[in-house]
Scaffold this active site. Structure first.
Site, PDB file in Angstrom:
ATOM      1  N   GLU A 160      10.604 -22.169  15.739  1.00  0.00           N
ATOM      2  CA  GLU A 160      10.200 -21.163  16.709  1.00  0.00           C
ATOM      3  C   GLU A 160       9.413 -21.689  17.917  1.00  0.00           C
ATOM      4  O   GLU A 160       9.472 -21.100  18.988  1.00  0.00           O
ATOM      5  CB  GLU A 160       9.344 -20.090  15.998  1.00  0.00           C
ATOM      6  CG  GLU A 160      10.078 -19.303  14.930  1.00  0.00           C
ATOM      7  CD  GLU A 160      11.143 -18.390  15.508  1.00  0.00           C
ATOM      8  OE1 GLU A 160      10.895 -17.771  16.564  1.00  0.00           O
ATOM      9  OE2 GLU A 160      12.233 -18.302  14.909  1.00  0.00           O
ATOM     10  N   SER A 198      -4.010  25.388 -34.084  1.00  0.00           N
ATOM     11  CA  SER A 198      -5.106  25.103 -35.013  1.00  0.00           C
ATOM     12  C   SER A 198      -5.918  23.878 -34.644  1.00  0.00           C
ATOM     13  O   SER A 198      -6.952  23.620 -35.276  1.00  0.00           O
ATOM     14  CB  SER A 198      -4.552  24.928 -36.436  1.00  0.00           C
ATOM     15  OG  SER A 198      -3.996  26.141 -36.898  1.00  0.00           O
TER      16      SER A 198
END
Length: 840
Positions: free
Chosen positions: A115, A481
């Site tokens: 680059e 219960s």
């Protein structure tokens, strides 16, 4: 100053005036006499003014390059489990921020070669690259092609972070201006670090670490030379070079980068040759993220984080999807897998051979490609080799199923009720696929640590990928219960004991002129009969005994207990007897926390999924455990006792009452409604529950270390079948969970708090026993029972015991009168001390 120095300066000024006169005279003459020269001068001046104005106009709105000194990229939040291992990431984009020291030198060299070869020497702009870019741009005007950028790494930093990716000359000029400013603010090391952390590289990856994971499933320091060179080609066209169809082009470009590295002296010819011979080696498709199969748990974490810190960057520095949080959770992945397997197994067992239960979801064929719609729905499943697909075509006894990747196959066993657009699950069968079914019944499971409230595992349905509704935390169900222990606790706090005799007889009460009389029965419609100790009523889950306890204690006090332990919010339950039998709604999470309070000696810890949160800098910004530890940070030991943290939670129940309930609930496992857990051979307590219908089957219980809660039922409550009970449907879920996590269960016993007396009683009558001892046999008549001081059963002595005691006293009197004697052995009975009140 001397005369000679003054004379020299004067002579120099004179020569300067003569020189400027000789040069300036022709220019002045030309300006007066030549019109073309004057127009050229005006043009140069105008160009200079225009250039200055243009520069000022371009620079007027540019961000300050100094903001990069404090720049913080958007980072995903990382979630860790109870062991510190990463279990998930909350991310829109894949990002991992590295420091300059973390970047491999050859990786930087690869990007510089690809680059910006002059990166280390230029001032932000490469003149040669810029001129080449201008020429390329002019040559492509009107062609529709995009010109080569010619940007330096510094310019790319400016583009990626500050000015954006607009394709225009204006943006390019702004980029150049900013590049020169950046070079004046940041060092070269800072610039390349920003670049390699921010550059978009495809596959939703930003930065080299995320890309290394996405393309090679490696960290950057594990990359080979040819892999580094491949990553360096991606900034130009990541979506092109990552496609399998373009691998030859990508390899050519990678080899060019390697050649550039060799030209720049970064690698040797031998290294170049070896690297160029390598295949690309990138993994196919999207890399699967490493994540625990804990979608329901992780979604709870996400919701809490968003509530505390916000979701996106605009919500604050510590947002979930941009703040880079480090989140430590209580998730135990082994226990989570067991919770998932146990609940799924129960759902599949219940569904049995009932056939197809209907689609997971439905898509509209009028809205376009069904497989594309499926892909955007993100529906999936993680169970064996099943996949989620959509019915794309139906024929006479045939069907076609399509998947999110666009592939379509024949479906071997379509259901008659099926329609095009139905989302279904299927498994591979030969050259096609076979229809499978997700059970219509569902449920929730949650495991919690009693001493801290930390949630260890959570499963809220078959698979969170099919829907995010969490039945462990969001489903309000009747607990049946399983609520009874808290009714009994109220009784204990109002003068009753585990040995109190409670009538097991029909209980009726008048509800008013409109409703008339309401009568309760035991499970199965039995009206009961006789009187039994309180323990028996809890072990055998007797409704009638429970109602008698509730009404004798006062339903207002019972409701207060429910609210104290967090089963219900204040005012949610009315003081009606039906609520004592579990008629009110609650959640798995609330029930687990309430039972955890029982085993934690009455101290309730609010359930938590997050232990603590750190920001991107490592600072703790949230902690669930905020206990103070006085003197924990002393520089030197002061000779005093070791500092200790205080206990967590808040006291919501008498510690002795809580232990009495736990002690009775161990009987539920030993000889009550949860005996199928007995062969686990662990100290366990718990309670089964079955709501009216039955519509829900429950079990809640555990050990001193872990409490689990689970239910099974339909999302729209309906009768599950007359054979369904908590003992045969929910308790096996918990049992499988324990079996799959056996190494997490220490086997330590339940410890009584201070102020509890353990007394031998006959479990059938509740009477105190003096001539027998408890055994390991679950049905032993004699057991240890827990009592508060001065509440244990009164002594009841038989006449022969009184006579024996009288004879013993007379014998002692005779020996005293006869004088002391030497005895060869002790003659006391083993239970003498207990009879005298020393042992309980």
């Amino acid at each position: 100053m001397t005369n000679s120095e003054s004379s020299a300066i004067g002579n120099a000024l004179q020569r300067f005036r003569e020189t400027t006169h000789r040069i300036g005279a022709p220019l002045r003459d030309a300006w007066r006499e030549k019109r073309l020269f004057r127009w050229a001068g005006y043009a140069v001046f105008a160009a200079l003014v225009l250039w200055l104005l243009g520069w000022a106009w371009l620079a007027r709105d540019l961000p300050d390059a100094e903001t990069l000194l404090d720049y913080e990229p958007n980072l995903p939040s990382v979630v860790r489990g109870i062991d510190g291992e990463i279990v998930h990431r909350y991310e829109r984009e894949r990002r991992v921020e590295l420091q300059f020291r973390d970047l491999p030198e050859q990786l930087m060299n690869a990007y510089i070669s690809a680059e910006d070869e002059t990166f280390w020497t230029h001032g932000g702009i490469d003149a040669g690259g810029f001129i080449g870019a201008v020429i390329d741009y002019v040559s492509k005007i009107g062609s529709g092609e995009r010109a080569v950028g010619g940007s330096t790494i510094t310019q790319q930093v400016a583009k990626n972070i500050l000015v954006g990716n607009e394709y225009s000359v204006t943006r390019k000029l702004k980029e150049m201006i900013l590049a020169t400013r950046i070079e004046g603010v940041l060092s070269k090391q800072q610039i390349i670090t920003l670049y390699l952390n921010e550059i978009p590289l495809g596959r939703r990856s930003f930065g080299v670490q995320a890309a290394a994971r996405a393309y090679f499933d490696k960290d950057v320091d594990d990359l080979e030379l040819h892999e580094m060179a491949y990553l360096a080609i991606l900034p130009r066209a990541p979506e092109v070079y990552s496609r399998q169809a373009n691998y030859d082009t990508a390899r050519e470009r990678r080899n060019w980068v390697l050649a550039q590295m060799e030209d720049n002296g970064f690698i040797t010819p031998q290294e170049l040759q070896a690297a160029q011979a390598q295949p690309l080696g990138i993994i196919q498709g999207q890399r699967a993220e490493r994540s625990a199969d804990a979608g329901y748990f992780l979604e709870e974490v996400r919701r809490e984080l968003i509530e505390r810190f916000g979701e996106e960057a605009e919500d604050g520095r510590n947002s979930v999807y941009a703040g880079g949080l480090w989140v430590r959770t209580s998730l135990d992945t082994e226990m989570q897998d067991a919770a998932r397997n146990s609940l799924r197994g129960a759902m599949l067992r219940y569904h049995g051979n009932r056939g197809w239960a209907g689609p997971v979801a439905t898509l509209n064929p009028d809205n376009g490609d069904l497989t594309a719609q499926l892909r955007s729905s993100y529906l999936s499943i993680n169970y064996e080799n099943w996949r989620v697909g959509v019915i794309t075509a139906l024929g006479s006894g045939s069907a076609t199923i399509g998947f999110s990747d666009g592939e379509e196959y024949p479906l071997s066993n379509p259901a008659d009720e099926m329609s095009v657009g139905d989302v279904v699950v299927a498994s591979p069968r030969g050259n096609g696929w076979r229809l499978e079914t997700i059970p219509s019944v569902s449920g929730g499971f949650l495991a919690i640590a009693p001493d801290s409230g930390r949630i260890l595992a959570m499963q809220g349905g078959f698979d969170s990928r099919l829907g995010s509704f969490n039945r462990a935390t969001q489903a309000n169900r009747q607990p049946g219960s399983t609520i009874k222990p808290f009714v009994y606790a109220t009784g204990l706090d109002n003068g009753m004991t585990p040995a109190s005799m409670i009538p097991d007889s029909q209980y009726c009460y008048y509800q008013g002129a409109n409703l008339g009389e309401k009568c309760f029965t035991n499970f199965g419609g039995s009206r009961g009969g006789g009187e039994y100790p309180m323990r028996y009523g809890l072990e055998q889950s007797k409704n009638l005994m429970t109602v008698h306890i509730a009404m004798d204690s006062g339903m207002e006090q019972v409701i207060d207990t429910f609210e104290d332990v967090g089963i219900a919010d204040e005012g949610a339950y009315e003081p009606f007897p039906a609520f004592a039998l579990g008629a009110g709604d609650t959640t798995v999470e609330r029930m687990a926390a309430a039972y955890a309070a029982l085993v934690n000696h009455g101290r309730l810890n609010d359930p938590t999924v997050i232990d603590y949160v750190q920001d991107r800098d490592g600072k703790v910004i949230f902690r669930a455990d905020n206990r103070e530890c006085t003197n924990c940070n002393m520089d030197e030991w002061d000779g005093g006792p070791m500092p200790r943290f205080g206990r967590t939670g808040r006291q919501v129940m008498d510690a002795r009452t809580a232990f009495q309930i736990v002690n009775m609930l161990t009987g539920v496992v030993e000889r009550g409604t949860a005996t199928r857990l007995r062969d686990l051979e662990l100290p366990l307590f718990g309670k089964t529950g079955t709501s009216s219908g039955p519509t829900n089957a429950w079990f809640v219980g555990g050990s001193p270390d872990i409490v689990g809660a689970t239910y099974l039922g339909f999302d729209q409550p309906r009768n599950m079948g007359g054979w369904i009970q908590g003992g045969n449907t929910a308790a096996p879920i918990f049992k499988q969970f324990v079996q799959e996590t056996r190494d997490h269960w220490s086997g330590r016993p339940f410890l009584a708090p201070e102020g509890v007396r353990m007394v031998r009683v006959d479990r059938r009558t509740g009477r105190r026993v003096f001539d027998g001892w408890p055994s390991d046999e679950p049905t032993s008549a004699v057991i240890w029972e827990a009592f508060k001081p001065d509440t244990e059963p009164r002594r009841s002595q038989r006449q022969d015991e009184i006579d024996a005691m009288r004879e013993m006293i007379l014998a002692q009197l005779r020996r005293r009168n006869e004088g002391p004697r030497v005895q060869s052995g002790a003659g006391e009975r083993e239970d003498f001390a207990e009879e005298q009140g020393g042992i309980y």
